[in-house]
Motif scaffolding. Structure first.
Motif, PDB file in Angstrom:
ATOM      1  N   GLN A 297       0.834  -1.199   0.000  1.00 28.41           N
ATOM      2  CA  GLN A 297       0.000   0.000   0.000  1.00 28.41           C
ATOM      3  C   GLN A 297       0.874   1.255   0.000  1.00 28.41           C
TER       4      GLN A 297
ATOM      5  N   GLU B 133      -2.087  -8.813  -8.034  1.00 25.01           N
ATOM      6  CA  GLU B 133      -2.651  -7.521  -8.426  1.00 25.01           C
ATOM      7  C   GLU B 133      -1.535  -6.507  -8.614  1.00 25.01           C
TER       8      GLU B 133
ATOM      9  N   ASN C   6      -1.978  -2.396  -9.314  1.00 29.16           N
ATOM     10  CA  ASN C   6      -2.940  -1.331  -9.572  1.00 29.16           C
ATOM     11  C   ASN C   6      -2.273   0.039  -9.758  1.00 29.16           C
ATOM     12  N   VAL C   7      -1.110   0.093 -10.381  1.00 32.89           N
ATOM     13  CA  VAL C   7      -0.423   1.373 -10.630  1.00 32.89           C
ATOM     14  C   VAL C   7      -0.091   1.497 -12.109  1.00 32.89           C
ATOM     15  N   ARG C   8      -0.173   2.755 -12.597  1.00 30.84           N
ATOM     16  CA  ARG C   8       0.222   3.085 -13.955  1.00 30.84           C
ATOM     17  C   ARG C   8       1.017   4.400 -13.922  1.00 30.84           C
TER      18      ARG C   8
ATOM     19  N   GLU D 257      -3.835   3.492  -0.177  1.00 31.70           N
ATOM     20  CA  GLU D 257      -4.357   2.805  -1.353  1.00 31.70           C
ATOM     21  C   GLU D 257      -3.543   1.545  -1.633  1.00 31.70           C
ATOM     22  N   THR D 258      -4.256   0.408  -1.942  1.00 31.13           N
ATOM     23  CA  THR D 258      -3.582  -0.852  -2.259  1.00 31.13           C
ATOM     24  C   THR D 258      -3.053  -0.783  -3.678  1.00 31.13           C
ATOM     25  N   LEU D 259      -1.745  -0.961  -3.819  1.00 33.44           N
ATOM     26  CA  LEU D 259      -1.098  -0.850  -5.128  1.00 33.44           C
ATOM     27  C   LEU D 259      -0.742  -2.208  -5.725  1.00 33.44           C
ATOM     28  N   ALA D 260      -0.476  -3.198  -4.894  1.00 32.20           N
ATOM     29  CA  ALA D 260      -0.112  -4.519  -5.409  1.00 32.20           C
ATOM     30  C   ALA D 260      -0.389  -5.572  -4.351  1.00 32.20           C
TER      31      ALA D 260
END
Length: 494
Positions: A134, A228, A230-232, A241-244
């Motif tokens: 996160q 997962e 969830n970053v670009r 925020e959960t990123l991976a």
């Protein structure tokens, strides 16, 4: 008289003598065997016997309280007489025909019944070995490394670079206080860096190098499968925020489907062997780590979880396996060959071998089944013999004779001779000699409920009773049928 006439007269005399003697012999009553019972006497004796009930041999489970034509077939009902209990409860076969009928037998044995179970299973991720990455503070994604969900990562593999503007100002303040040399203020500034979410490694790097480091490189804390990402590049991230998400592969779960009928024999810690088609000849050893509380409503199976080590990472979720469960305890139990058991859907029976070519159906309670052997929890004793081949033929014959399976429990001869058969009923008519009862089933006789007339063992039994009274009935078997021994009104009144 001439010789010719003399011979003719002699032959006529002999013929007359034989005729007289033969006529006298034919006129006498015939004796059968050595008993001296004439046919009329035998018929009279048969007529004096009382039938328990009448039945249709083609539909023996239905019993009737009087003779007549069967409602099922165009034939007369057959009486079932009250003979000896052993005669009515067994099927008799000439011992010389045993081999011709293909009958085979086995002895009820006490011993250790192999306790194992083979089921199928599927590998799955170990949901306890999960790392969630996160954002500790708000920032901007500057770079995303070449990874995608499903990739297998090593520990500390870089995922993305994030620019955190808040960190730049805090680090500038920290470096200024370090140059001033105020130890208390420096400690307070270092604590502020921690509260902004800056890793301790990055704080040490700033303090050691004396340069501002506003960029954070996200890494995977464990090796495993990237579930997962969830970053670009260019996106803004918020704190928390959960990123991976990464799932470890150092161990995997094996989910085995156990039939609900076998669920009671599974325990946590039970030894397990697993064989995967993907790796022929390889046997994986593990233990039951959990028994999930919910049963699959479609397959009626219970899920059992086994944790398997995976040091080389070759066990991948989704692979199937053949699972061999070794039960943790082995007890000495009574068992018979599985082929001896007759399953009717409502109960289980075996054909018990008795002396002189007689066979009796016995109801049994089944236990575990393994290696073509079935444990018997109730109904048999060690050393008894059961039929293992041809038992269905004997069971059919028992059904045609209306024989009801017993529970197999033995009683002493004296107790058997003095025992009564009991049922509930209502008095339809009564006098000092007999009583007509609308009674319920005599379960120990296998006799259904019906309305019948019984003789009274003692005229005193009618005292205090009248038509319509509900009573508890006790009857005994005699050579002439059933006889009422007790009519208990008090035990059946509200």
């Amino acid at each position: 008289m001439s010789p010719k006439n003399w011979k003719g007269s002699l032959l006529i005399g002999v013929s007359i003598t034989v005729g007289v003697v033969g006529g006298y012999w034919l006129a006498q009553p015939r004796v059968i065997g050595t008993s001296g019972v004439a046919p009329e006497q035998g018929l009279k004796a048969s007529a004096e016997r009382k039938a328990l009930y009448w039945y249709d041999p083609m539909y023996p489970q239905q019993k009737f309280d009087k003779p007549g034509k069967s409602p099922f077939m165009d034939m007369q009902l057959v009486p079932q007489y009250a003979g000896g209990a052993g005669d009515r409860a067994t099927v008799s076969i000439d011992p010389s025909l045993t081999q011709n009928l293909g009958l085979r037998f086995a002895t009820v044995t006490r011993g250790v019944l192999g306790s194992s179970l083979d089921v199928t299973g599927v590998l799955a991720f170990n949901e306890r070995d999960v790392a969630v990455i996160q954002a500790r503070t708000a920032g901007f994604v500057e770079r995303v490394y070449a990874h995608a969900p499903g990739d297998v990562l090593n520990a500390n593999a870089a995922l993305a670079d994030i620019l955190v503007p808040e960190w730049a100002a805090a680090q500038e303040e920290f470096l200024a206080l370090k140059r001033n040399g105020d130890a208390d203020l420096l400690a307070a500034a270092r604590q502020r860096l921690r509260l902004t979410g800056m890793p301790a490694v990055l704080i040490a790097q700033v303090e050691r190098g004396g340069k501002v480091q506003p960029n954070l490189t996200l890494t995977s804390p464990i090796g495993g499968v990237l579930q997962e990402l969830n970053v670009r590049a260019g996106m803004t991230v918020a704190a928390g925020e959960t990123l991976a998400r990464v799932n470890g592969l150092s161990s995997v779960w094996l989910a085995a489907a156990v039939p609900e009928s076998e669920a009671g024999s599974i325990t946590v810690g039970q030894a397990v062997e697993a064989r995967l088609p993907a790796f022929p000849g390889t046997v994986l050893n593990g233990k039951v780590s959990a028994i999930l509380p919910e049963t699959n409503s479609d397959s009626r199976t219970l899920r059992v979880r086994v944790e398997l080590p995976n040091p080389d990472g070759r066990l991948r979720p989704g692979l199937t396996a053949q699972v061999h469960l070794n039960r943790s305890t082995e007890q000495r139990v009574l068992w018979v060959p599985t082929e001896a058991v007759i399953r009717t859907g409502r109960r289980a029976l075996v054909m018990l071998v008795e002396d002189a070519g007689r066979y009796r159906p016995v109801e049994v309670q089944l236990g575990l089944e393994n290696d073509d052997k079935t444990a018997i929890l109730k109904g048999l004793e060690e050393g008894q013999k059961v039929v293992t081949s041809g038992q269905f033929l004997l069971d059919s014959e028992a059904s045609l004779k209306g024989i009801v399976a017993s529970t197999g429990e033995k009683s002493s001869p004296s107790a058997a001779a003095s025992s009564f058969h009991e049922a509930d009923g209502q008095i339809v008519e009564i006098n000092d000699k007999e009583v007509t009862l609308a009674h319920g089933p005599f379960k120990t006789l296998g006799m259904p409920g019906m309305t019948m007339t019984f003789p009274l063992a003692n005229p005193a039994l009618m005292q205090g009773l009248k038509t319509g009274d509900k009573v508890r009935i006790a009857v005994s078997q005699t050579d002439n049928g059933l006889r009422v021994e007790l009519l208990d009104k008090s035990g059946n009144q509200p």
